[in-house]
Design a protein around this motif. Structure first.
Motif, PDB file in Angstrom:
ATOM      1  N   ARG A  28       0.434  -1.556  -0.317  1.00 13.58           N
ATOM      2  CA  ARG A  28      -0.608  -0.002   0.177  1.00 13.58           C
ATOM      3  C   ARG A  28       0.910   1.285  -0.150  1.00 13.58           C
ATOM      4  N   GLY A  29       2.181   1.283   0.311  1.00 12.49           N
ATOM      5  CA  GLY A  29       2.772   2.823   0.427  1.00 12.49           C
ATOM      6  C   GLY A  29       3.513   2.892   1.720  1.00 12.49           C
ATOM      7  N   GLY A  30       3.976   3.890   1.867  1.00 12.93           N
ATOM      8  CA  GLY A  30       4.736   4.371   3.124  1.00 12.93           C
ATOM      9  C   GLY A  30       3.984   5.638   3.691  1.00 12.93           C
ATOM     10  N   GLY A  31       4.225   5.561   4.935  1.00 13.32           N
ATOM     11  CA  GLY A  31       3.421   6.689   6.001  1.00 13.32           C
ATOM     12  C   GLY A  31       4.465   7.269   6.406  1.00 13.32           C
ATOM     13  N   THR A  32       4.083   8.901   6.986  1.00 18.61           N
ATOM     14  CA  THR A  32       5.096   9.657   7.418  1.00 18.61           C
ATOM     15  C   THR A  32       4.313   9.448   9.123  1.00 18.61           C
ATOM     16  N   ILE A  33       5.485   9.931   9.856  1.00 19.06           N
ATOM     17  CA  ILE A  33       5.724   9.961  11.339  1.00 19.06           C
ATOM     18  C   ILE A  33       5.407  11.963  11.546  1.00 19.06           C
TER      19      ILE A  33
END
Length: 165
Positions: A28-33
């Motif tokens: 699904r891809g990456g996430g950012t914190i």
């Protein structure tokens, strides 16, 4: 962080979010914190939707999840309400917080020494104290790479007292 003033929607939008890390959600891809620059207890994760059904149902392909003190807060309005309550410290967190110096020290040396002193690992406790805004971290140039440093947040002991510590 202004501990005695009420945090409002305007207070939150007056600050900014800084990149605090990245997550991998596989296909699904990456996430950012993100961590708020003036309200360290407030963070968010921008993540991809979990599946095509969620994307279709919500009409978006990415979601923002707010958190306060490291725990999910739901909406931004829920997060603001949570920020107006002092953080709750565990006994382990209070024990570590009392030993974090007010002046900047190199994190690895401090963590190693404190772990030996207390006879247990303290890395996760330091992380939760950072999420609750009680300690601050910064990266500084070191001989081989950038090194993390730590100090007690200026109002951390006041926060602890307000929380009944």
């Amino acid at each position: 962080m202004a501990e005695h003033s009420t945090i409002t929607h305007e207070t939150v939008i007056a600050g900014r979010l800084r990149d605090a890390g990245h997550l991998n959600y596989g296909k699904r891809g990456g996430g950012t914190i993100w961590q708020h620059t003036t309200i360290p207890r407030l963070s968010a994760i921008d993540r991809p939707t979990l599946n095509d059904e969620e994307t279709k149902r919500l009409g978006v392909s990415r979601l923002r999840e707010w958190s306060v003190d490291g725990g999910k807060a739901g909406s931004l309005e829920d997060a603001i309400a949570a920020l107006n309550v002092p953080p709750v410290f565990t006994d382990e967190e209070r024990e570590v917080l009392e030993r974090v110096p007010a002046e900047w020290v190199e994190l690895h040396e401090f963590r190693t020494r404190l772990s030996e002193e207390l006879g247990r690992q303290v890395g996760l406790t330091i992380m939760t104290l950072r999420q609750k805004g009680a300690v601050e971290n910064e990266l500084r140039p070191g001989p081989d790479r950038r090194q993390p440093w730590i100090r007690r947040a200026p109002d951390a002991l006041t926060q602890q007292e307000a929380a009944g510590g």
